[in-house]
Design an enzyme around this catalytic site. Sequence first.
Site, PDB file in Angstrom:
ATOM      1  N   SER A 277       0.825  -1.214   0.000  1.00 32.25           N
ATOM      2  CA  SER A 277       0.000   0.000   0.000  1.00 32.25           C
ATOM      3  C   SER A 277       0.858   1.262   0.000  1.00 32.25           C
ATOM      4  O   SER A 277       0.589   2.204  -0.748  1.00 32.25           O
ATOM      5  CB  SER A 277      -0.954  -0.001   1.196  1.00 32.25           C
ATOM      6  OG  SER A 277      -0.268  -0.137   2.416  1.00 32.25           O
ATOM      7  N   HIS A 307      -1.766  -8.749   1.976  1.00 34.54           N
ATOM      8  CA  HIS A 307      -1.441  -7.482   2.646  1.00 34.54           C
ATOM      9  C   HIS A 307      -2.541  -7.181   3.664  1.00 34.54           C
ATOM     10  O   HIS A 307      -2.709  -7.905   4.629  1.00 34.54           O
ATOM     11  CB  HIS A 307      -1.287  -6.374   1.591  1.00 34.54           C
ATOM     12  CG  HIS A 307      -0.731  -5.090   2.120  1.00 34.54           C
ATOM     13  ND1 HIS A 307      -0.015  -4.992   3.291  1.00 34.54           N
ATOM     14  CD2 HIS A 307      -0.779  -3.822   1.629  1.00 34.54           C
ATOM     15  CE1 HIS A 307       0.357  -3.738   3.491  1.00 34.54           C
ATOM     16  NE2 HIS A 307      -0.104  -3.006   2.502  1.00 34.54           N
ATOM     17  N   HIS A 353       6.420 -12.550   8.442  1.00 33.99           N
ATOM     18  CA  HIS A 353       6.429 -11.198   7.897  1.00 33.99           C
ATOM     19  C   HIS A 353       7.533 -11.109   6.852  1.00 33.99           C
ATOM     20  O   HIS A 353       8.564 -11.779   6.961  1.00 33.99           O
ATOM     21  CB  HIS A 353       6.673 -10.166   9.010  1.00 33.99           C
ATOM     22  CG  HIS A 353       6.435  -8.750   8.581  1.00 33.99           C
ATOM     23  ND1 HIS A 353       7.417  -7.982   8.007  1.00 33.99           N
ATOM     24  CD2 HIS A 353       5.323  -7.978   8.637  1.00 33.99           C
ATOM     25  CE1 HIS A 353       6.926  -6.783   7.725  1.00 33.99           C
ATOM     26  NE2 HIS A 353       5.655  -6.760   8.094  1.00 33.99           N
ATOM     27  N   ARG A 362       3.961  -4.507  17.176  1.00 33.11           N
ATOM     28  CA  ARG A 362       2.548  -4.125  17.103  1.00 33.11           C
ATOM     29  C   ARG A 362       1.668  -5.234  17.678  1.00 33.11           C
ATOM     30  O   ARG A 362       0.599  -4.950  18.236  1.00 33.11           O
ATOM     31  CB  ARG A 362       2.165  -3.813  15.647  1.00 33.11           C
ATOM     32  CG  ARG A 362       2.952  -2.654  15.035  1.00 33.11           C
ATOM     33  CD  ARG A 362       2.661  -2.514  13.549  1.00 33.11           C
ATOM     34  NE  ARG A 362       3.060  -3.708  12.814  1.00 33.11           N
ATOM     35  CZ  ARG A 362       2.803  -3.911  11.520  1.00 33.11           C
ATOM     36  NH1 ARG A 362       2.144  -2.990  10.818  1.00 33.11           N
ATOM     37  NH2 ARG A 362       3.192  -5.012  10.917  1.00 33.11           N
ATOM     38  N   ASP A 408      -1.413  -8.708  12.543  1.00 38.90           N
ATOM     39  CA  ASP A 408      -2.739  -9.237  12.219  1.00 38.90           C
ATOM     40  C   ASP A 408      -3.172 -10.367  13.146  1.00 38.90           C
ATOM     41  O   ASP A 408      -4.366 -10.668  13.255  1.00 38.90           O
ATOM     42  CB  ASP A 408      -2.769  -9.735  10.774  1.00 38.90           C
ATOM     43  CG  ASP A 408      -2.517  -8.621   9.774  1.00 38.90           C
ATOM     44  OD1 ASP A 408      -3.084  -7.532   9.972  1.00 38.90           O
ATOM     45  OD2 ASP A 408      -1.745  -8.824   8.826  1.00 38.90           O
TER      46      ASP A 408
END
Length: 471
Positions: A277, A307, A353, A362, A408
């Site tokens: 993105s 993504h 990742h 995160r 995620d």
Amino acid sequence: MSFFRTVSALSKLRSRAVQQSSLNSSVRWLQTQSSSNLDLHSELKELIPQEQERLKKLKKDYGHVQLGNITADMVLGGMRGMIGLLWETSLLDPDEGIRFRGLSIPECQKVLPSAKPGGEPLPEGLLWLLLTGKVPSKEQVDALSKDLRDRATIPDHVYKAIDALPATAHPMTQFATGVMALQVQSEFQKAYEKGIHKSKYWEPTFEDCLSLIAQLPVVAAYIYRRVYKNGQIIPRDESLDYGGNFAHMLGFDNPEMLELMRLYVAIHTDHEGGNVSAHTGHLVASALSDPYLSFAAALNGLSGPLHGLANQEVLLWIKSVIDECGENISTDQLKDYVWKTLNSGKVVPGFGHGVLRKTDPRYTCQREFALKHLPEDPMFQLVSKLYEVVPPILTELGKVKNPWPNVDAHSGVLLHHYGLTEARYYTVLFGVSRSIGICSQLVWDRALGLPLERPKSITMDWLEKFCKKAA
């Protein structure tokens, strides 16, 4: 397994000690790097000439310096590890994780203003940090919050464009459509058509970026209410901040959910420039497309399963575990289910990742939020078990460079706990958040006069001939 846990625990203790030392020194440094202007535009106007001179000197003094070698593996492997892009707002270290203008997530949680004492950082504060490299005061963040609220009015034609789509259309399709409909108000496009000098490109870009960032939560909330709540729209609350207002417009007023949304938006803002993105937004903008066109393209990249769509895949997979095995699944049952997933040719979503080689920070900060607010939640406990079970299995498999959980792996469970259960919508939340990083860098793309992106491509025939000759 006990050895694995012991090593993991020792690693975490060492990591915390290093982080604390680093945090203390960073906070001391930041005390001399705080912003003074209440107006973000004025702050940038002071900074830009300095950074323009810095870039000129960098090109003059070091333009000839090699940054690494390009291998055939890099060309064939998605350009992984290939340095080829300037991205000022954040930097991703494979072992340490993301740093926003030099600050780790724990450091941001410590120094950025929050809505309440000890609360999560306000996304407006991170926007100021990404744009200026300086930590804002609470007064500066409050002023920026008001500016964003003042910019958040949506023209009627945007709603009409979204309503022209069936309500069954994927929320990301509706979101990208809404952004394209907003494009007719672009200040950059108007200024460019009038012949603005290129040294001033950054100013209408700045206006577009702030307006776009301000309007996205309103558009996103409209789509959520349209698709899932029978079109019952909730107006924004003029007393709330960016993240709090977003949660409110979605229909959630639990103070913990407001705090979660602030954290969610803040940690998803930026992840350096090479992800799909961010790179897409930069690439399209390098053609002097305005921020609306550029960000709409970025959203389409974010919509891919590899993504941004991955966050919905994680929750759906976790639900499939519960459906088949129940909420009180044992560790051995979970191992069997993970192997079943892998042996069927699928991946375990939320692990691994493209750059990171350790647990995503995160993920860690979301886990800390869960431990504080919802430690007994069954789905959170399942996520915790997955953290113990999946990495050793992926390591045993031997095909994965990073067996650790990413962002995620956790976000969907937190959202689900507070009632935002519609997994198909999760990528829209990601999109709202990512606008802050992409748009911040886009302002600097224009300010620094970064050129049109045009890498060289080759054919397999050319590659075969070159490699045979070089071998």
